[in-house]
Structures are given as structure tokens and as C-alpha cells.
Design a protein around this motif. Structure first.
Motif, PDB file in Angstrom:
ATOM      1  N   HIS A  19       0.854  -1.191   0.000  1.00 34.68           N
ATOM      2  CA  HIS A  19       0.000   0.000   0.000  1.00 34.68           C
ATOM      3  C   HIS A  19       0.883   1.231   0.000  1.00 34.68           C
ATOM      4  O   HIS A  19       1.796   1.331   0.812  1.00 34.68           O
ATOM      5  CB  HIS A  19      -0.881  -0.033   1.256  1.00 34.68           C
ATOM      6  CG  HIS A  19      -1.861   1.089   1.333  1.00 34.68           C
ATOM      7  ND1 HIS A  19      -3.015   1.123   0.583  1.00 34.68           N
ATOM      8  CD2 HIS A  19      -1.864   2.206   2.080  1.00 34.68           C
ATOM      9  CE1 HIS A  19      -3.688   2.223   0.874  1.00 34.68           C
ATOM     10  NE2 HIS A  19      -3.022   2.904   1.771  1.00 34.68           N
ATOM     11  N   CYS A  20       0.622   2.146  -0.907  1.00 36.62           N
ATOM     12  CA  CYS A  20       1.456   3.343  -0.983  1.00 36.62           C
ATOM     13  C   CYS A  20       1.016   4.343   0.079  1.00 36.62           C
ATOM     14  O   CYS A  20      -0.151   4.749   0.103  1.00 36.62           O
ATOM     15  CB  CYS A  20       1.355   3.967  -2.370  1.00 36.62           C
ATOM     16  SG  CYS A  20       2.346   5.459  -2.511  1.00 36.62           S
ATOM     17  N   HIS A  24      -2.045   6.266  -1.432  1.00 38.96           N
ATOM     18  CA  HIS A  24      -3.034   5.327  -0.894  1.00 38.96           C
ATOM     19  C   HIS A  24      -3.646   4.409  -1.939  1.00 38.96           C
ATOM     20  O   HIS A  24      -4.795   4.035  -1.828  1.00 38.96           O
ATOM     21  CB  HIS A  24      -4.116   6.076  -0.102  1.00 38.96           C
ATOM     22  CG  HIS A  24      -3.540   6.846   1.051  1.00 38.96           C
ATOM     23  ND1 HIS A  24      -3.030   6.224   2.165  1.00 38.96           N
ATOM     24  CD2 HIS A  24      -3.350   8.170   1.224  1.00 38.96           C
ATOM     25  CE1 HIS A  24      -2.573   7.157   2.981  1.00 38.96           C
ATOM     26  NE2 HIS A  24      -2.753   8.336   2.436  1.00 38.96           N
TER      27      HIS A  24
HETATM   28 ZN   LIG Z   1      -3.459   4.466   2.964  1.00 42.91          ZN
END
Ligand SMILES: [Zn+2]
Ligand SMILES: [Zn+2]
Length: 70
Positions: A19-20, A24
Motif C-alpha cells: 500500500h502506498c 493510498h
Molecule cells: Zn493508505
């Protein structure tokens, strides 16, 4: 295993998923995540995954095309 990122409230599952923390988006793996980052090392930034040539599956994970990153 389900993971939730409190700042954005998104959740996903899968040990390899990434997850970035900046944009996001959730990626199927490290290399898929790397594909949406651009710029020099000291000024990395995100580009929209669709722009980076990634495709999103039904679970919302972004994959590298044409390979399924797993
Ligand atoms: Zn996030
Ligand atoms: Zn990002």
C-alpha cells in the motif's frame, strides 16, 4: 490476513500486497508499486497507476501489465 491503513481507511489482504503511504493505492507487489513512482531518488513522486500502465483487479489491487505480479 486483512490489513487496514488508518490514515485512509482502506483495507486489503495478501502478504505481498503493498500500500502506498503517499497516494493510498494498493499494489499486488513491490514491483507494481515501484512502477507508479517516478522522478529522481531524492524526489520520488507518485503517478496515477493507470498512467503508469498498471491495471486494477476486482479487489482493487494494481498489477503490472501484462504480467500478474505474484
Ligand atoms: Zn493508505
Ligand atoms: Zn503512490
Amino acid at each position: 490476513m486483512k490489513i487496514v491503513h488508518p490514515p485512509c481507511g482502506r483495507e486489503w489482504s495478501g502478504q505481498r500486497a503493498e500500500h502506498c503511504p503517499a497516494c493510498h493505492e494498493t499494489f499486488a507487489g513491490t514491483r507494481a508499486g515501484d512502477a507508479h513512482r517516478t522522478g529522481p531518488h531524492d524526489a520520488r513522486r507518485c503517478v496515477p497507476p493507470a498512467t503508469a500502465g498498471l491495471w486494477q483487479d476486482a479487489r482493487g489491487l494494481w498489477h503490472r501489465a501484462p504480467y500478474r505480479d505474484r
